[in-house]
Design a protein around this motif. Structure first.
Motif, PDB file in Angstrom:
ATOM      1  N   UNK A   1       0.783  -1.220   0.000  1.00 61.66           N
ATOM      2  CA  UNK A   1       0.000   0.000   0.000  1.00 61.66           C
ATOM      3  C   UNK A   1       0.813   1.268   0.000  1.00 61.66           C
ATOM      4  N   UNK A   2       2.148   1.150  -0.090  1.00 58.13           N
ATOM      5  CA  UNK A   2       3.004   2.313  -0.281  1.00 58.13           C
ATOM      6  C   UNK A   2       3.030   3.296   0.872  1.00 58.13           C
ATOM      7  N   UNK A   3       2.868   2.814   2.104  1.00 59.81           N
ATOM      8  CA  UNK A   3       2.793   3.734   3.246  1.00 59.81           C
ATOM      9  C   UNK A   3       4.012   4.640   3.350  1.00 59.81           C
ATOM     10  N   UNK A   4       5.171   4.123   2.991  1.00 58.17           N
ATOM     11  CA  UNK A   4       6.412   4.888   3.170  1.00 58.17           C
ATOM     12  C   UNK A   4       6.491   6.095   2.240  1.00 58.17           C
ATOM     13  N   UNK A   5       5.639   6.141   1.218  1.00 65.69           N
ATOM     14  CA  UNK A   5       5.677   7.232   0.248  1.00 65.69           C
ATOM     15  C   UNK A   5       4.608   8.295   0.506  1.00 65.69           C
ATOM     16  N   UNK A   6       3.882   8.151   1.613  1.00 65.50           N
ATOM     17  CA  UNK A   6       2.755   9.029   1.892  1.00 65.50           C
ATOM     18  C   UNK A   6       2.992   9.860   3.153  1.00 65.50           C
ATOM     19  N   UNK A   7       2.416  11.056   3.160  1.00 67.17           N
ATOM     20  CA  UNK A   7       2.490  11.907   4.348  1.00 67.17           C
ATOM     21  C   UNK A   7       1.553  11.374   5.422  1.00 67.17           C
ATOM     22  N   UNK A   8       1.706  11.901   6.642  1.00 67.46           N
ATOM     23  CA  UNK A   8       0.817  11.468   7.716  1.00 67.46           C
ATOM     24  C   UNK A   8      -0.636  11.790   7.374  1.00 67.46           C
ATOM     25  N   UNK A   9      -0.879  12.981   6.819  1.00 70.37           N
ATOM     26  CA  UNK A   9      -2.249  13.359   6.467  1.00 70.37           C
ATOM     27  C   UNK A   9      -2.814  12.421   5.403  1.00 70.37           C
ATOM     28  N   UNK A  10      -2.010  12.053   4.413  1.00 73.67           N
ATOM     29  CA  UNK A  10      -2.472  11.135   3.375  1.00 73.67           C
ATOM     30  C   UNK A  10      -2.772   9.760   3.968  1.00 73.67           C
ATOM     31  N   UNK A  11      -1.948   9.330   4.885  1.00 76.60           N
ATOM     32  CA  UNK A  11      -2.154   8.018   5.501  1.00 76.60           C
ATOM     33  C   UNK A  11      -3.433   7.991   6.336  1.00 76.60           C
ATOM     34  N   UNK A  12      -3.679   9.060   7.063  1.00 79.49           N
ATOM     35  CA  UNK A  12      -4.913   9.139   7.840  1.00 79.49           C
ATOM     36  C   UNK A  12      -6.123   9.133   6.919  1.00 79.49           C
ATOM     37  N   UNK A  13      -6.032   9.851   5.829  1.00 85.94           N
ATOM     38  CA  UNK A  13      -7.123   9.885   4.862  1.00 85.94           C
ATOM     39  C   UNK A  13      -7.376   8.499   4.266  1.00 85.94           C
ATOM     40  N   UNK A  14      -6.317   7.798   3.902  1.00 88.62           N
ATOM     41  CA  UNK A  14      -6.457   6.464   3.327  1.00 88.62           C
ATOM     42  C   UNK A  14      -7.050   5.500   4.353  1.00 88.62           C
ATOM     43  N   UNK A  15      -6.622   5.599   5.607  1.00 92.03           N
ATOM     44  CA  UNK A  15      -7.195   4.750   6.654  1.00 92.03           C
ATOM     45  C   UNK A  15      -8.693   4.987   6.770  1.00 92.03           C
ATOM     46  N   UNK A  16      -9.094   6.241   6.722  1.00 88.96           N
ATOM     47  CA  UNK A  16     -10.519   6.588   6.798  1.00 88.96           C
ATOM     48  C   UNK A  16     -11.282   6.006   5.610  1.00 88.96           C
ATOM     49  N   UNK A  17     -10.741   6.143   4.411  1.00 93.04           N
ATOM     50  CA  UNK A  17     -11.405   5.618   3.224  1.00 93.04           C
ATOM     51  C   UNK A  17     -11.502   4.095   3.274  1.00 93.04           C
ATOM     52  N   UNK A  18     -10.460   3.445   3.787  1.00 92.19           N
ATOM     53  CA  UNK A  18     -10.477   1.983   3.878  1.00 92.19           C
ATOM     54  C   UNK A  18     -11.582   1.514   4.806  1.00 92.19           C
ATOM     55  N   UNK A  19     -11.709   2.156   5.961  1.00100.89           N
ATOM     56  CA  UNK A  19     -12.767   1.791   6.903  1.00100.89           C
ATOM     57  C   UNK A  19     -14.145   2.025   6.275  1.00100.89           C
ATOM     58  N   UNK A  20     -14.279   3.118   5.550  1.00100.23           N
ATOM     59  CA  UNK A  20     -15.558   3.443   4.914  1.00100.23           C
ATOM     60  C   UNK A  20     -15.938   2.420   3.851  1.00100.23           C
ATOM     61  N   UNK A  21     -14.956   1.982   3.079  1.00102.79           N
ATOM     62  CA  UNK A  21     -15.245   1.092   1.948  1.00102.79           C
ATOM     63  C   UNK A  21     -15.298  -0.378   2.332  1.00102.79           C
ATOM     64  N   UNK A  22     -14.773  -0.727   3.501  1.00100.42           N
ATOM     65  CA  UNK A  22     -14.607  -2.135   3.863  1.00100.42           C
ATOM     66  C   UNK A  22     -15.882  -2.789   4.374  1.00100.42           C
ATOM     67  N   UNK A  23     -16.930  -2.011   4.578  1.00 97.80           N
ATOM     68  CA  UNK A  23     -18.197  -2.536   5.092  1.00 97.80           C
ATOM     69  C   UNK A  23     -17.950  -3.217   6.436  1.00 97.80           C
ATOM     70  N   UNK A  24     -18.256  -4.519   6.554  1.00 98.46           N
ATOM     71  CA  UNK A  24     -18.090  -5.174   7.847  1.00 98.46           C
ATOM     72  C   UNK A  24     -16.789  -5.969   7.958  1.00 98.46           C
ATOM     73  N   UNK A  25     -15.892  -5.818   6.993  1.00 95.33           N
ATOM     74  CA  UNK A  25     -14.593  -6.496   7.070  1.00 95.33           C
ATOM     75  C   UNK A  25     -13.648  -5.635   7.903  1.00 95.33           C
ATOM     76  N   UNK A  26     -12.986  -6.192   8.907  1.00 92.67           N
ATOM     77  CA  UNK A  26     -12.084  -5.387   9.730  1.00 92.67           C
ATOM     78  C   UNK A  26     -10.893  -4.872   8.939  1.00 92.67           C
ATOM     79  N   UNK A  27     -10.475  -3.659   9.252  1.00 89.45           N
ATOM     80  CA  UNK A  27      -9.354  -3.014   8.567  1.00 89.45           C
ATOM     81  C   UNK A  27      -8.170  -2.888   9.518  1.00 89.45           C
ATOM     82  N   UNK A  28      -7.006  -3.244   9.017  1.00 87.53           N
ATOM     83  CA  UNK A  28      -5.736  -3.059   9.706  1.00 87.53           C
ATOM     84  C   UNK A  28      -4.887  -2.112   8.869  1.00 87.53           C
ATOM     85  N   UNK A  29      -4.178  -1.177   9.503  1.00 88.37           N
ATOM     86  CA  UNK A  29      -3.304  -0.278   8.747  1.00 88.37           C
ATOM     87  C   UNK A  29      -1.915  -0.231   9.367  1.00 88.37           C
ATOM     88  N   UNK A  30      -0.948   0.023   8.524  1.00 84.16           N
ATOM     89  CA  UNK A  30       0.432   0.154   8.985  1.00 84.16           C
ATOM     90  C   UNK A  30       0.651   1.522   9.627  1.00 84.16           C
TER      91      UNK A  30
END
Length: 297
Positions: free
Chosen positions: A45-74
Motif C-alpha cells: 500500500x506504499x505507506x512509506x511514500x505518503x504523508x501522515x495526512x495522506x495516511x490518515x485519509x487512506x485509513x478513513x477511506x479503507x474503513x468506509x469502503x470495507x463494510x463489515x470487514x475489519x481493517x488493519x493499517x500500517x
C-alpha cells in the motif's frame, strides 16, 4: 481477526496524489469477496511514500469502503513519536488493528526494536500485528525477540517472512516460533509463493499481496489449507507457478501486482510513486498473458 486471508491492497498514486476512487474500488472488491482482513497501507500500500495526512485519509477511506470487514493499517515510521501519532489517528477513524514494521535509517538493535513495540503497545487500544519484513526494513527479528514482543499487551499476531519450501522444515520453523509466543498470538505467513506451505505447516493466516488484487484466487488456497486439505492448497498454489515466476523475474510481488492492476483497469497508469515504475514493454505483455491464462480473480 488475525486468521484467514489478510488482503493487502495497493494505494494507487502518482505525483499529483492518491487516486481515492481507485483505492476505494480495490477495497470494495475485497469486501465483496469477504476476505478476513483488509490490510491497508502495508508495503504493498506504499505507506512509506505518503504523508501522515495522506495516511490518515487512506485509513478513513479503507474503513468506509470495507463494510463489515475489519481493517488493519500500517503505522510504520522512522521515529517513535510519529508511530504514536499515526496510531492515534488510525484508531480515531475506526481501524480494528495496527500493523507495525520497525522502520529505520540507522541500523536498529534488538533492544531498539523491543523498546519501540513496548512503547507503542502501551499506548494503543486495538490489537497490533508485528510486521517482520527484512526485505524492506533490513531488520531481522530473532525468535527470542518475537517471544519478548509477543508477551506485550495488545500484540495479536506476527507477520513472518516466507517459510522454507520443505514442508518438514516449514513445520519446524512454525513450531519453534510457537514455543516462544503466547497461545493467543497468531502467526501469519507472507511471501505469496510460500503461503500454502506456511499454512499447511500451521500458520493461522496468510498476509497476501496477491490477495489484495485477486481475492477469490487467494481465498481458495486459504480455505483449503485452513480446513486441513493440504493437498488441495498445494495444488492450487502450484497452479500459480507462472505468477510466482513473474515475482522472481521482476524483483518481487509489488511491481507485478501494480502492473496487473493497471492492466485490469482497476487503476490508472501510472499507479506507483516515482522513482518506482510499473513494468512496461515485453514484460508488461508477459504479465498480461499470465494473469489472463491463470484466470485470476
Amino acid at each position: 481477526m488475525f486468521t484467514g486471508l489478510g488482503a493487502f491492497p495497493l494505494t494507487p498514486m502518482n505525483e499529483q496524489g492518491v487516486d481515492e476512487k481507485a483505492f476505494m474500488g480495490l477495497v470494495q472488491q475485497l469486501a465483496r469477496a469477504k476476505v478476513d482482513t483488509i490490510a491497508a497501507l502495508g508495503s504493498t500500500g506504499g505507506y512509506a511514500y505518503l504523508s501522515r495526512a495522506e495516511r490518515t485519509r487512506i485509513a478513513h477511506l479503507a474503513v468506509e469502503a470495507a463494510e463489515d470487514v475489519p481493517v488493519m493499517v500500517s503505522i510504520g515510521a522512522l521515529r517513535t513519536r510519529e508511530v504514536l501519532a499515526l496510531a492515534e489517528e488510525a484508531q480515531k477513524v475506526g481501524v480494528k488493528a495496527l500493523l507495525l514494521p520497525p522502520v529505520s535509517y540507522q541500523k536498529l538493535s534488538q533492544d531498539d526494536v523491543f523498546s519501540l513495540y513496548e512503547t507503542v503497545t502501551a499506548n494503543i487500544s486495538v490489537p497490533l500485528c508485528v510486521y517482520d519484513n527484512p526485505g524492506t526494513t533490513h531488520f531481522e527479528f530473532t525468535d527470542e525477540l518475537h517471544g519478548r514482543i509477543a508477551a506485550l499487551p495488545n500484540v495479536g499476531s506476527i507477520k513472518i517472512p516466507g517459510v522454507p519450501e520443505s514442508p518438514d522444515l516449514a513445520c519446524a520453523r512454525v513450531e519453534r516460533l510457537r514455543e516462544l509466543i503466547p497461545s493467543h498470538v497468531t502467526i501469519g505467513v507472507s511471501g505469496d509463493v510460500f503461503a500454502a506451505v506456511g499454512m499447511n505447516a500451521g500458520c493461522d493466516a496468510w498476509y497476501s499481496v496477491m490477495g489484495g488484487l485477486f481475492p477469490h484466487t487467494a481465498l481458495a488456497i486459504t480455505r483449503a489449507a485452513l480446513s486441513g486439505d493440504a493437498d488441495e492448497a498445494t495444488r492450487l498454489s502450484d497452479a500459480l507457478k507462472p505468477l510466482w515466476a513473474l515475482f522472481r523475474q521482476f524483483g518481487g510481488s509489488f511491481r507485478v501486482i501494480a502492473t496487473a492492476a493497471e492492466l485490469r483497469g482497476l487503476t490508472c497508469f501510472p499507479s506507483v510513486p516515482l522513482p518506482l515504475r510499473t513494468v512496461t514493454g515485453e514484460g508488461r505483455d508477459q504479465i498480461a498473458a499470465v494473469i489472463d491464462a491463470l484466470e485470476l480473480s
